[in-house]
Write a protein that holds these residues in place. Structure first.
Motif, PDB file in Angstrom:
ATOM      1  N   GLN A   1      70.874  65.137  74.441  1.00 51.65           N
ATOM      2  CA  GLN A   1      71.180  63.699  74.333  1.00 51.65           C
ATOM      3  C   GLN A   1      72.362  63.474  73.390  1.00 51.65           C
ATOM      4  O   GLN A   1      73.240  62.655  73.651  1.00 51.65           O
ATOM      5  CB  GLN A   1      69.953  62.931  73.827  1.00 51.65           C
ATOM      6  CG  GLN A   1      68.832  62.835  74.847  1.00 51.65           C
ATOM      7  CD  GLN A   1      67.683  61.965  74.388  1.00 51.65           C
ATOM      8  OE1 GLN A   1      67.685  61.421  73.280  1.00 51.65           O
ATOM      9  NE2 GLN A   1      66.675  61.823  75.234  1.00 51.65           N
TER      10      GLN A   1
ATOM     11  N   SER B   1      80.276  60.609  75.746  1.00 50.65           N
ATOM     12  CA  SER B   1      80.518  59.277  76.324  1.00 50.65           C
ATOM     13  C   SER B   1      80.937  58.261  75.267  1.00 50.65           C
ATOM     14  O   SER B   1      81.168  57.101  75.577  1.00 50.65           O
ATOM     15  CB  SER B   1      79.256  58.793  77.043  1.00 50.65           C
ATOM     16  OG  SER B   1      78.184  58.686  76.120  1.00 50.65           O
TER      17      SER B   1
ATOM     18  N   GLN C   1      79.200  56.830  73.055  1.00 48.68           N
ATOM     19  CA  GLN C   1      78.215  55.747  72.947  1.00 48.68           C
ATOM     20  C   GLN C   1      77.357  55.978  71.717  1.00 48.68           C
ATOM     21  O   GLN C   1      77.168  57.114  71.289  1.00 48.68           O
ATOM     22  CB  GLN C   1      77.318  55.714  74.189  1.00 48.68           C
ATOM     23  CG  GLN C   1      78.037  55.372  75.477  1.00 48.68           C
ATOM     24  CD  GLN C   1      78.590  53.962  75.501  1.00 48.68           C
ATOM     25  OE1 GLN C   1      77.941  53.024  75.062  1.00 48.68           O
ATOM     26  NE2 GLN C   1      79.814  53.816  75.986  1.00 48.68           N
ATOM     27  N   ALA C   2      76.819  54.882  71.183  1.00 49.31           N
ATOM     28  CA  ALA C   2      75.939  55.003  70.015  1.00 49.31           C
ATOM     29  C   ALA C   2      74.489  55.056  70.459  1.00 49.31           C
ATOM     30  O   ALA C   2      74.076  54.283  71.330  1.00 49.31           O
ATOM     31  CB  ALA C   2      76.147  53.817  69.093  1.00 49.31           C
ATOM     32  N   GLY C   3      73.734  55.963  69.887  1.00 49.47           N
ATOM     33  CA  GLY C   3      72.291  55.992  70.134  1.00 49.47           C
ATOM     34  C   GLY C   3      71.583  55.402  68.936  1.00 49.47           C
ATOM     35  O   GLY C   3      72.162  54.580  68.220  1.00 49.47           O
ATOM     36  N   ALA C   4      70.335  55.788  68.728  1.00 49.69           N
ATOM     37  CA  ALA C   4      69.604  55.325  67.554  1.00 49.69           C
ATOM     38  C   ALA C   4      70.196  56.012  66.323  1.00 49.69           C
ATOM     39  O   ALA C   4      70.334  57.231  66.300  1.00 49.69           O
ATOM     40  CB  ALA C   4      68.129  55.668  67.702  1.00 49.69           C
ATOM     41  N   ASP C   5      70.538  55.214  65.330  1.00 48.76           N
ATOM     42  CA  ASP C   5      71.215  55.765  64.155  1.00 48.76           C
ATOM     43  C   ASP C   5      70.179  56.244  63.126  1.00 48.76           C
ATOM     44  O   ASP C   5      70.033  55.654  62.055  1.00 48.76           O
ATOM     45  CB  ASP C   5      72.133  54.688  63.565  1.00 48.76           C
ATOM     46  CG  ASP C   5      72.957  55.240  62.419  1.00 48.76           C
ATOM     47  OD1 ASP C   5      73.133  56.464  62.353  1.00 48.76           O
ATOM     48  OD2 ASP C   5      73.404  54.430  61.580  1.00 48.76           O
TER      49      ASP C   5
ATOM     50  N   MET D   1      75.577  64.319  75.017  1.00 47.95           N
ATOM     51  CA  MET D   1      75.926  63.296  76.005  1.00 47.95           C
ATOM     52  C   MET D   1      76.464  62.030  75.336  1.00 47.95           C
ATOM     53  O   MET D   1      77.447  61.435  75.791  1.00 47.95           O
ATOM     54  CB  MET D   1      74.678  62.968  76.836  1.00 47.95           C
ATOM     55  CG  MET D   1      74.954  62.136  78.054  1.00 47.95           C
ATOM     56  SD  MET D   1      73.442  62.043  79.029  1.00 47.95           S
ATOM     57  CE  MET D   1      73.884  60.719  80.131  1.00 47.95           C
ATOM     58  N   LEU D   2      75.826  61.630  74.231  1.00 50.43           N
ATOM     59  CA  LEU D   2      76.285  60.437  73.506  1.00 50.43           C
ATOM     60  C   LEU D   2      77.687  60.664  72.937  1.00 50.43           C
ATOM     61  O   LEU D   2      78.540  59.780  73.012  1.00 50.43           O
ATOM     62  CB  LEU D   2      75.305  60.098  72.368  1.00 50.43           C
ATOM     63  CG  LEU D   2      73.971  59.485  72.794  1.00 50.43           C
ATOM     64  CD1 LEU D   2      72.987  59.483  71.635  1.00 50.43           C
ATOM     65  CD2 LEU D   2      74.164  58.061  73.319  1.00 50.43           C
TER      66      LEU D   2
END
Lengths: 194, 62
Positions: free
Chosen positions: A104, A111, A113-117, A107-108
């Motif tokens: 994950q 891309s 993109q921000a996930g859970a910080d 992938m983040l």
């Protein structure tokens, strides 16, 4: 002849091998419900096998009736939104959480993109609890039958796993074709524990 | 002002990390880390929301 009495769902955490399972089912002759809107990329070189309306099932579940006799990918958190008047057979992918989170993260980053910080430890705890809650819930739902498939075992012994899956789906797959669709080269975040 | 003891090797690493992260001092860096951790422990974020944020970032939910 296609069995339209149930809908095949491929589920699990993102990056747990759901796309690999969709490839196997498709190769095995099961009709797949996908719109190919999400293009294949480095993270999923063989495609994502997603169907955009799945994300909005809570607001509009009208697509579900058309999924009978087909396989559709639905991540674990969206299974709660599926209408209860249909019968579902869920192939639930299980993978080492460390591998899932590593994949994950890649992938983040790719891309942008921000996930859970939060820390990896916290995210591991969050997903463990999410899956425990899901496990408690799904056994109370009569519309679901569930088969758990280990990601690593699917790669190391695809024929044996496809035999299990085929029994679960009442023998609708071409076993050899399904098993040969599994590509071990795509197993890129391997950890010691399965 | 209270004082705490930390391993000298960790102190050196933290000092370098503080500099490269743009903090004006090691004290500021450590205070920021402790504040973040304490806040998380005092009021744990909602797990459902954390999971949703991760899934949204990955493009699996809207």
């Amino acid at each position: 002849m296609t069995d339209t009495s149930f809908i095949t769902i491929v589920s699990g955490l993102p990056r747990s091998g759901t796309s690999m399972m969709m490839q196997a089912l498709e190769a095995g002759g099961l009709e797949i419900l996908t719109d190919n809107l999400r293009r294949r990329d480095e993270d999923n070189p063989k495609g994502y096998y997603e169907f955009e309306p799945v994300k909005k099932t809570k607001q509009d579940p009208s697509w579900v009736a058309g999924a009978r006799g087909k396989a559709v990918k639905v991540i674990y958190s969206l299974l709660y939104d599926l209408p209860s008047e249909f019968a579902y057979r869920v192939i639930f992918m299980e993978r080492n959480l460390e591998e899932v989170l590593a994949s994950q993260k890649t992938m983040l980053e790719r891309s942008k993109q921000a996930g859970a910080d939060v820390s990896n430890e916290k995210l591991t705890e969050v997903f463990r609890l999410q899956l425990a809650k899901f496990d408690d819930w799904i056994v109370t739902q009569k519309q679901f039958r569930i088969l758990r498939v280990n990601h690593r075992e699917m790669i190391t012994s695809p024929l044996a796993q496809c035999e299990r899956i085929n029994r679960f789906l009442d023998g609708i797959l071409d076993l050899e074709k399904a098993a040969t669709a599994v590509d071990p080269a795509l197993y890129r975040k391997r950890r010691d524990n399965p | 002002m209270a004082k705490i003891k930390i391993d000298s090797k960790l102190y050196d690493r933290a000092k370098k990390a503080a500099q490269s992260a743009g903090y004006s001092s090691l004290e500021e860096f450590i205070t920021s880390i402790i504040e973040k951790e304490v806040a998380q422990i005092e009021s744990p974020a909602d797990d459902d929301e954390l999971a949703a944020k991760q899934l949204r970032g990955l493009g699996y939910i809207d």
